[in-house]
Structures are given as structure tokens and as C-alpha cells.
Design an enzyme around this catalytic site. Structure first.
Site, PDB file in Angstrom:
ATOM      1  N   HIS A 187      42.387 -22.049  54.434  1.00 49.99           N
ATOM      2  CA  HIS A 187      42.655 -23.451  54.767  1.00 49.99           C
ATOM      3  C   HIS A 187      41.606 -24.344  54.120  1.00 49.99           C
ATOM      4  O   HIS A 187      40.753 -23.881  53.357  1.00 49.99           O
ATOM      5  CB  HIS A 187      42.757 -23.649  56.286  1.00 49.99           C
ATOM      6  CG  HIS A 187      41.525 -23.299  57.069  1.00 49.99           C
ATOM      7  ND1 HIS A 187      40.361 -24.004  56.972  1.00 49.99           N
ATOM      8  CD2 HIS A 187      41.298 -22.315  57.979  1.00 49.99           C
ATOM      9  CE1 HIS A 187      39.460 -23.481  57.789  1.00 49.99           C
ATOM     10  NE2 HIS A 187      40.000 -22.445  58.403  1.00 49.99           N
ATOM     11  N   HIS A 194      37.840 -23.256  54.071  1.00 48.46           N
ATOM     12  CA  HIS A 194      37.482 -22.252  53.057  1.00 48.46           C
ATOM     13  C   HIS A 194      37.468 -22.895  51.672  1.00 48.46           C
ATOM     14  O   HIS A 194      36.598 -22.620  50.847  1.00 48.46           O
ATOM     15  CB  HIS A 194      38.487 -21.096  53.036  1.00 48.46           C
ATOM     16  CG  HIS A 194      38.720 -20.463  54.382  1.00 48.46           C
ATOM     17  ND1 HIS A 194      39.931 -20.500  55.014  1.00 48.46           N
ATOM     18  CD2 HIS A 194      37.876 -19.803  55.206  1.00 48.46           C
ATOM     19  CE1 HIS A 194      39.837 -19.873  56.171  1.00 48.46           C
ATOM     20  NE2 HIS A 194      38.591 -19.443  56.313  1.00 48.46           N
ATOM     21  N   CYS A 204      31.999 -10.744  72.490  1.00 46.62           N
ATOM     22  CA  CYS A 204      33.146 -11.599  72.128  1.00 46.62           C
ATOM     23  C   CYS A 204      33.971 -10.840  71.098  1.00 46.62           C
ATOM     24  O   CYS A 204      33.474 -10.536  70.007  1.00 46.62           O
ATOM     25  CB  CYS A 204      32.690 -12.950  71.563  1.00 46.62           C
ATOM     26  SG  CYS A 204      34.087 -13.867  70.852  1.00 46.62           S
ATOM     27  N   CYS A 238      34.461 -12.759  67.737  1.00 41.04           N
ATOM     28  CA  CYS A 238      33.321 -12.724  66.799  1.00 41.04           C
ATOM     29  C   CYS A 238      32.919 -11.289  66.476  1.00 41.04           C
ATOM     30  O   CYS A 238      32.150 -11.054  65.547  1.00 41.04           O
ATOM     31  CB  CYS A 238      32.091 -13.405  67.388  1.00 41.04           C
ATOM     32  SG  CYS A 238      32.325 -15.107  67.827  1.00 41.04           S
ATOM     33  N   CYS A 271      32.013 -18.254  74.542  1.00 39.90           N
ATOM     34  CA  CYS A 271      31.633 -18.170  73.126  1.00 39.90           C
ATOM     35  C   CYS A 271      31.879 -19.545  72.507  1.00 39.90           C
ATOM     36  O   CYS A 271      32.979 -20.094  72.644  1.00 39.90           O
ATOM     37  CB  CYS A 271      32.491 -17.099  72.443  1.00 39.90           C
ATOM     38  SG  CYS A 271      32.698 -17.406  70.683  1.00 39.90           S
ATOM     39  N   HIS A 311      34.985 -19.391  69.905  1.00 45.69           N
ATOM     40  CA  HIS A 311      36.348 -19.068  70.339  1.00 45.69           C
ATOM     41  C   HIS A 311      36.694 -19.680  71.688  1.00 45.69           C
ATOM     42  O   HIS A 311      37.846 -19.605  72.126  1.00 45.69           O
ATOM     43  CB  HIS A 311      36.542 -17.542  70.356  1.00 45.69           C
ATOM     44  CG  HIS A 311      36.464 -16.955  68.980  1.00 45.69           C
ATOM     45  ND1 HIS A 311      35.274 -16.559  68.409  1.00 45.69           N
ATOM     46  CD2 HIS A 311      37.425 -16.775  68.045  1.00 45.69           C
ATOM     47  CE1 HIS A 311      35.520 -16.137  67.176  1.00 45.69           C
ATOM     48  NE2 HIS A 311      36.804 -16.262  66.931  1.00 45.69           N
ATOM     49  N   LYS A 335      36.523 -28.404  65.343  1.00 47.20           N
ATOM     50  CA  LYS A 335      36.421 -27.734  64.048  1.00 47.20           C
ATOM     51  C   LYS A 335      37.814 -27.288  63.597  1.00 47.20           C
ATOM     52  O   LYS A 335      38.574 -26.739  64.404  1.00 47.20           O
ATOM     53  CB  LYS A 335      35.527 -26.498  64.205  1.00 47.20           C
ATOM     54  CG  LYS A 335      35.360 -25.707  62.933  1.00 47.20           C
ATOM     55  CD  LYS A 335      34.653 -24.389  63.198  1.00 47.20           C
ATOM     56  CE  LYS A 335      34.612 -23.539  61.951  1.00 47.20           C
ATOM     57  NZ  LYS A 335      34.308 -22.145  62.217  1.00 47.20           N
ATOM     58  N   LYS A 353      41.677 -21.585  62.299  1.00 54.39           N
ATOM     59  CA  LYS A 353      42.954 -20.947  62.593  1.00 54.39           C
ATOM     60  C   LYS A 353      43.113 -20.761  64.091  1.00 54.39           C
ATOM     61  O   LYS A 353      44.166 -20.999  64.659  1.00 54.39           O
ATOM     62  CB  LYS A 353      42.991 -19.593  61.885  1.00 54.39           C
ATOM     63  CG  LYS A 353      44.313 -18.924  61.968  1.00 54.39           C
ATOM     64  CD  LYS A 353      44.187 -17.440  62.109  1.00 54.39           C
ATOM     65  CE  LYS A 353      44.787 -16.986  63.411  1.00 54.39           C
ATOM     66  NZ  LYS A 353      44.557 -15.644  63.786  1.00 54.39           N
TER      67      LYS A 353
HETATM   68  N1  MSP Z   1      33.572 -13.096  57.143  1.00 51.27           N
HETATM   69  C1  MSP Z   1      32.605 -14.002  57.634  1.00 51.27           C
HETATM   70  C2  MSP Z   1      31.571 -14.306  56.581  1.00 51.27           C
HETATM   71  C3  MSP Z   1      30.858 -13.131  56.031  1.00 51.27           C
HETATM   72  S1  MSP Z   1      29.792 -13.579  54.739  1.00 51.27           S
HETATM   73  C4  MSP Z   1      28.880 -12.240  54.479  1.00 51.27           C
HETATM   74  C5  MSP Z   1      33.279 -15.293  58.064  1.00 51.27           C
HETATM   75  N2  MSP Z   1      34.476 -15.531  57.556  1.00 51.27           N
HETATM   76  S2  MSP Z   1      35.377 -16.857  57.840  1.00 51.27           S
HETATM   77  O1  MSP Z   1      36.651 -16.601  57.233  1.00 51.27           O
HETATM   78  O2  MSP Z   1      35.364 -17.170  59.219  1.00 51.27           O
HETATM   79  O3  MSP Z   1      34.693 -17.969  57.018  1.00 51.27           O
HETATM   80  C6  MSP Z   1      33.733 -18.823  57.561  1.00 51.27           C
HETATM   81  C7  MSP Z   1      33.367 -19.824  56.502  1.00 51.27           C
HETATM   82  O4  MSP Z   1      34.549 -20.531  56.062  1.00 51.27           O
HETATM   83  C8  MSP Z   1      32.437 -20.933  56.968  1.00 51.27           C
HETATM   84  O5  MSP Z   1      31.080 -20.535  56.979  1.00 51.27           O
HETATM   85  C9  MSP Z   1      32.739 -21.974  55.914  1.00 51.27           C
HETATM   86  O6  MSP Z   1      32.179 -21.591  54.707  1.00 51.27           O
HETATM   87  C10 MSP Z   1      34.246 -21.877  55.808  1.00 51.27           C
HETATM   88  N3  MSP Z   1      34.896 -22.692  56.830  1.00 51.27           N
HETATM   89  C11 MSP Z   1      35.843 -22.259  57.715  1.00 51.27           C
HETATM   90  N4  MSP Z   1      36.221 -23.322  58.494  1.00 51.27           N
HETATM   91  C12 MSP Z   1      35.545 -24.424  58.134  1.00 51.27           C
HETATM   92  C13 MSP Z   1      35.558 -25.777  58.559  1.00 51.27           C
HETATM   93  N5  MSP Z   1      36.347 -26.220  59.512  1.00 51.27           N
HETATM   94  N6  MSP Z   1      34.709 -26.635  57.944  1.00 51.27           N
HETATM   95  C14 MSP Z   1      33.886 -26.238  56.931  1.00 51.27           C
HETATM   96  N7  MSP Z   1      33.852 -24.968  56.512  1.00 51.27           N
HETATM   97  C15 MSP Z   1      34.652 -24.041  57.090  1.00 51.27           C
HETATM   98  O7  MSP Z   1      32.671 -16.044  58.811  1.00 51.27           O
END
Ligand code: MSP
Length: 640
Positions: free
Chosen positions: A19, A22, A127, A130, A144, A147, A296, A299
Site C-alpha cells: 500500500h 510501503h 502479541c 507482532c 499492543c 494491533h 496509521k 492493512k
Molecule cells: N517485516 C518487517 C520489517 C523487517 S525489516 C528487517 C515489517 N514489515 S511491514 O510490512 O510491516 O513494513 C513496515 C514498514 O512499511 C514501515 O516501517 C514503513 O517502512 C512501511 N509502512 C507501512 N505502513 C506505513 C504507513 N502507514 N506510513 C509510513 N510507512 C509505512 O515491519
């Protein structure tokens, strides 16, 4: 070459589709990489997917797939999205890659052998979202924070990593390296956390509970905790320990993450590296969240915005620009489609787009589309100080981008753009042209504006690479050259007097009516502020128009006419059309263009020539702008 540059994004979980959140982090890494290319650094950009653990297994079960089939499918969604967003990662790592799995086992064995891993029974608050234990003080109202659910108490025997042993070392490292974690607020957050005794990290999960993971090299009944597995991607992706990439790039490592994963990156990761005898990364760059209505975007909260839909509606460069311009690095930002439209219209269509079309239409009008020769004595005098203003903008941009203050880098460019717009108003070239005495001044001011635009095209390159190239082409420069290098942007005078400029194409159309929402969670109301809109028609009325694709095969002026062009088109059959676009286009500019023709307009005689149809054109500020196709279609194709 300056020092190498290595940047990573988090590797994303494959339990959900990509999304905007990312996309934001990954575009940031792309912008940072391209910016370092401007500085002639050797760059490496790593992203990928995090594919082990319980929640992945559950997501696979929900879709009725085995875990491998499932991770292949979702990982491909991420991998295939990045090229669509013009993201130039060098490698895409997956934690299910055998080479990564081998390195995780190798590092675990090393830390185990050095005595930093022990076996023990543990009871704690877990959790499942997480996949980690929480301490009481980390919970918000007993839940948490990510979540928003209460963790479950679980008791099991596991392997633990002696993080506590390295607590004092880490505090000292952070204190001695002020920009190790940036911006400062996140550095302070980590230091505040380290004021309390650090608990050891549970780095295993019993296979009886979770089987989808990397088996511990010293106990086949356990798999590795996902974070211990995932963090190591940053070195396995470079071919640790002996790969050439690792040797070149690891000393320059920088990570980008959002604040949700500050703790694993700011605490576990440096300690893991230290315990394994690997040098510590250089910088951890932490950004805030894209929120929707104060929450935030995620998903699990079901309020996500799809990046590709935004790209398709507004264009990729406008989307990339908005993300970089509207979020202050480190702080949260609220996503809102109206703000996106506003940015496109004010910054891109008005400021940059208008400047570009104003300058190019003056080159066309006053110098027949040929770059004029400046007067060396006039270049940097009085209202023409664009040379020094451009150099100041390049320096400011360079400094801000190095400090990860991307929005400030963009402000430096937009200051220059507004300076150039003001220069046009002050210099008033239309007055200079009337007085032959001012010919040298007219040539110089137009030349300066063209040079300023060349510099703007280079500065926007990391954020809007396609627009940068499009500008270059229209400025008569080589878009394939490394025109964006800072060294070249600091050099005044690369635009060649005498060069012919090609036909003008506008950069950013205004978004007049906000299209149907690109993001399902965003308000879809369409503002209707169009002045002088004609009365509504039915679809049947519209259907009476026969609009067709036509290729222009020949065009010529008509004696005694200042406005009309006689145009031969191919729309499956040959026709002649007389069109009033001569003030905006030269005949040779339009041959080969694919245009839109009203094919069933009653023929009319103009200057003695029968016109069999009409070309569609917009009433743009800089003159007429023909409606053209953005990809080839067979002549005669219907438009509906
Ligand atoms: N798999 C772990 C990361 C492991 S790295 C060794 C993880 N994955 S995640 O799919 O949840 O990705 C989290 C990251 O996605 C956040 O740190 C950020 O980079 C990005 N984001 C996800 N949602 C976001 C927002 N709403 N706003 C900004 N960035 C976001 O955590």
C-alpha cells in the site's frame, strides 16, 4: 567517484498487498539512491520481502495455499510493483532465498558459539500480530500499540540472546555518533528506552507452535524468531561475509524505516551485529506514518490507499512528488486526495508547468525555437541574477538532501522556480522585444531562463525522473546523458546557443475535476468549480460525435493566413483539415503526430479550402495545445 552509498528499506511482510505506506519508504530509498547518483557515488539499493513466521502461515491457510505458494504470490506483488513506480532497486531479497537462510544459520552458530545465546523457560505477554513478547510498560491501555489488541500470556522454553550484555556499549555508541539514528527525536526515543534495563531477546519459536521458519542450527525443534531472521537480510543481500558487494557497500550502510520498527532496528540490530563481530551500520533514518483520519494507514486497520491507482489517475511523477513534498521526514502526515490535487495544480501545473511553457513559447515566438546567444556581460546583472540564484539552489538542495530533509530539498528548487517566474514578470521580455535596443538583454534573459530550466530539470531528477528527461528533451539537451550530476548543475552555460528546440509538450495538466477517488477510503466528492460549463448533455448526445484517431501526414501554411494551417491527415482515409493552430505550431512540428479528429463535422470552406473535420485542441495559457495520443493507435480508431 565519491564514497559508496548503500540504502535499504524494511523487507515487507507478505501477509498483505503493498500500500501507500510501503510505496512511500521505497520511493524515499529510490530518491536517496538517485540523489547519490547525482553526487557520482557508487550506489546499491536493497528491498525485498519478509516471508517467515506465524502470520504468514495463517494468511496462507486463509487463502487455501501452502506457505511457499502463498509467499511466492504476494512477494511477486511487491517485486512487480516497484518498476511501475520507477524504483531502481539493485536487488530484491526474500527471506526464503536459500542463500539468506544459510547466512542466518551461520550468524546464529557464531553467536551461539561465543556464548551469547542460552536456553530458558519464559512466561510473558505475546502479541500474535507482532509475533513478539511485550513488557507491561510497552503496552498502551494494556494493548499492543500496533494491533490494538490485548496480548496473550504464554509460557514456553526458548533460546534467548543476551542483549543486556551490550546495553552500555550501545548507549555509548549512540552518544558518540549523534547522527547514528536520525532525526534526533528517534535517537532520543531509543536512548530513553535504554535507560531501563534491557531484557534478553527470545530468538526462537518451538516448531510445535510455528513451523514456517529457519531451523536453528543448534536445535532442530526450533525455528528462528522472524526479526532475527529478517534483520540479517541487510547483510545477506550483499553476499556477506566474502562478497565483493559486502566489502564495498556495508561500511556505508544506511537503513530507512518507519517509527513502528524503530526498536528492532535501533536496538536489536546493532547488538546483533556487535555480537557477531560485524561492523555497525552508519545511519538509521526513521520516518513517520501516513495516517488517514488520525490512524496509521495499515492493512489491519483496513484504511489503505493503493499506490498504483494514484499513479494511474494522477501520473507517477506527480504522485512521487506529492509523497516527498508533503511529508516532513520524521513526522506523521495525513493522506488526503484533495491535498494531492492541490499540490499538482499549484506546484506542478502552475509554478513549474507554467514557467516551462512561458519560456519555451517565448523561444518559439522571439527566436523561432532556436536558443539565443547570451551577452556575457549581462548574464549576472540586475534582474538577471539567475546564475547565482541557480547555484545557491543547487548548494541548498545538495545539503538538505544529504541530511534526508527531502521536503526542504524540494523547497530549494521551488524557490528557484518562483524566482524565475518573477524574473519573467520583471524583465517583461514582451517589452524588450518592442525596442530593438534591448535585443541583447532579451537574448540574455531568455538564455538565462533556459539555463535555469536545465538546472531545475537536473534537480528534480531523483524525485521525478521522467519529467526531468521530458524537460531535457524539450530544452534540446540529451536526456540520456548524466545531465543531473551535481557537478554539471554547478556549471553555468551548458545550453548551447544556436541549438534548435523540438515541439513543445506541456509537463503537467491541471486537475480540474478531482477524478473518482483513487483510494477507496478517501472522500470521493467531486468539486464542481469549473467556470462557464456548458449545459449537461446525455450520453446519446455525446454519442453523435464521431471522434477518431488520425496521423498528420503533411502540413503547410496558407498564403495570407496568419492563423490557419492546411493539414493532411490519415484516418484510414486521407482528408484535408484546415485548423487555426499556426500561432502555436510550425507545420514541420506536427507531422507524424497522432491527434483526435471530429470526423463527422459538416465540411466547411476556409480560405477557399474545404475542411473535412476538426482537430481537438485545448485552450492553454501558452496557446493551443493539440490533444495527442500517449501511445500509438491505428489511424481511424474510434475514441469513446
Ligand atoms: N517485516 C518487517 C520489517 C523487517 S525489516 C528487517 C515489517 N514489515 S511491514 O510490512 O510491516 O513494513 C513496515 C514498514 O512499511 C514501515 O516501517 C514503513 O517502512 C512501511 N509502512 C507501512 N505502513 C506505513 C504507513 N502507514 N506510513 C509510513 N510507512 C509505512 O515491519
Amino acid at each position: 567517484m565519491t564514497t559508496p552509498f548503500y540504502i535499504t528499506t524494511p523487507i515487507y511482510y507478505v501477509n498483505a498487498r503493498p500500500h501507500l505506506g510501503h510505496a512511500y519508504t521505497t520511493i524515499l530509498a529510490d530518491v536517496a539512491t538517485r540523489f547519490n547518483t547525482m553526487r557520482q557515488a557508487e550506489t546499491f539499493f536493497l528491498t525485498g520481502t519478509d516471508e517467515h513466521g506465524d502470520k504468514i502461515l495463517q494468511a496462507a491457510e486463509k487463502e487455501g495455499l501452502n506457505p511457499k505458494q502463498y509467499v511466492d504470490k504476494i512477494s511477486a506483488l511487491f517485486r512487480n510493483l516497484w518498476p511501475e513506480l520507477n524504483i531502481c532497486n539493485n536487488h530484491f531479497i526474500r527471506t526464503t532465498d536459500p542463500s539468506h537462510m544459510a547466512i542466518v544459520q551461520q550468524v546464529l552458530s557464531r553467536i551461539h558459539a561465543s556464548g551469547d545465546i542460552y536456553f530458558s523457560e519464559y512466561k510473558g505477554l505475546y502479541c500474535f500480530g507482532c509475533e513478539r513478547f511485550y513488557t507491561e510498560r510497552e503496552l498502551v491501555d494494556g494493548k499492543c500499540p500496533d494491533h490494538e489488541v490485548e496480548p496473550k500470556v504464554i509460557k514456553e522454553s526458548n533460546y534467548f540472546f543476551k542483549m543486556s550484555r551490550y546495553q552500555d556499549w550501545l548507549i555509548e555508541h549512540i552518544q558518540q555518533h549523534p547522527d547514528f539514528i536520525r532525526p534526533e527525536r528517534y535517537r532520543n526515543e531509543v536512548l530513553a528506552f535504554l535507560k531501563e534495563p534491557l531484557e534478553d531477546l527470545c530468538i526462537s519459536r518451538p516448531k510445535s507452535r510455528i513451523s514456517w521458519g529457519i531451523t536453528l542450527p543448534f536445535d532442530k525443534d526450533y525455528v528462528t524468531y522472524v526479526w532475527f531472521d529478517a534483520l540479517l537480510n541487510y547483510i545477506s543481500g550483499l553476499g556477506y561475509p566474502d562478497g565483493k558487494l559486502f566489502k564495498t557497500f556495508w561500511p556505508a550502510a544506511q537503513h530507512i524505516v518507519a517509527k513502528d520498527i524503530l526498536k528492532p532496528h535501533g536496538i536489536y540490530w546493532p547488538i546483533m551485529l556487535k555480537a557477531a563481530g560485524i561492523p555497525i551500520y552508519k545511519h538509521l533514518n526513521v520516518h513517520g506514518y501516513w495516517n488517514i483520519d488520525q490512524s496509521k494507514m495499515s492493512k489491519s486497520l483496513g484504511n489503505v490507499v493503493e499506490p498504483l491507482q494514484l499513479k494511474n489517475v494522477y501520473g507517477l511523477d506527480a504522485f512521487r512528488f506529492f509523497l516527498m513534498r508533503d511529508m516532513v521526514f520524521g513526522l506523521d502526515s495525513s493522506f488526503n486526495e484533495e491535498a494531492l490535487v492541490q499540490r499538482i495544480n499549484s506546484d506542478l501545473a502552475n509554478d513549474l508547468g507554467n514557467l516551462f511553457s512561458r519560456v519555451l513559447s517565448m523561444v518559439r515566438k522571439y527566436f523561432k525555437s532556436v536558443v539565443p546567444e547570451p551577452d556575457a556581460d549581462l548574464v549576472d546583472t540586475g534582474w538577471m541574477e539567475l546564475k547565482s540564484a541557480s547555484m545557491a539552489a543547487v548548494n541548498e538542495f545538495d545539503e538538505q538532501m544529504q541530511a534526508f530533509a527531502f521536503h526542504k530539498g524540494l523547497l530549494a528548487i521551488w524557490d528557484l522556480i518562483s524566482r524565475m517566474n518573477k524574473t519573467i514578470d520583471t524583465a517583461a521580455p514582451w517589452n524588450l522585444v518592442k525596442n530593438g535596443k534591448h535585443k541583447a538583454a532579451l537574448k540574455t534573459v531568455i538564455y538565462n531562463l533556459l539555463e535555469g530550466l536545465r538546472i531545475v530539470s537536473g534537480l528534480i531528477y531523483p524525485i521525478m525522473p521522467d519529467t526531468a528527461q521530458k524537460m531535457q528533451r524539450q530544452l534540446g539537451l540529451d536526456p540520456e546523458s548524466r545531465f543531473y550530476e551535481i557537478a554539471r548543475l554547478k556549471h553555468w552555460g551548458e545550453t548551447l546557443p544556436g541549438a534548435g528546440l523540438p515541439m513543445f509538450e506541456p509537463l503537467f495538466p491541471r486537475v480540474e475535476n478531482m477524478p473518482k477517488s483513487a483510494a477507496h477510503s478517501v472522500n470521493t466528492a467531486v468539486p464542481s468549480s469549473l467556470p462557464d460549463i456548458k449545459p449537461l448533455i446525455t450520453f446519446d448526445d455525446f454519442n453523435k460525435l464521431d471522434l477518431r484517431v488520425a496521423t498528420i501526414v503533411h502540413a503547410e501554411t496558407i498564403p495570407k493566413s496568419k492563423k490557419l494551417l492546411k493539414i493532411e491527415i490519415d484516418m484510414g482515409e486521407r482528408r484535408t483539415i484546415v485548423s487555426g493552430i499556426l500561432e502555436s505550431y510550425r507545420p514541420e512540428d506536427i507531422v507524424g503526430m497522432q491527434v483526435v479528429v471530429v470526423a463527422n463535422l459538416k465540411p466547411a470552406k476556409l480560405m477557399g479550402i474545404t475542411s473535412q473535420g476538426m482537430l481537438l485542441a485545448a485552450d492553454a495559457e501558452s496557446g493551443d495545445s493539440l490533444v495527442i495520443l500517449d501511445r500509438n493507435a491505428a489511424p481511424g480508431s474510434c475514441i469513446n
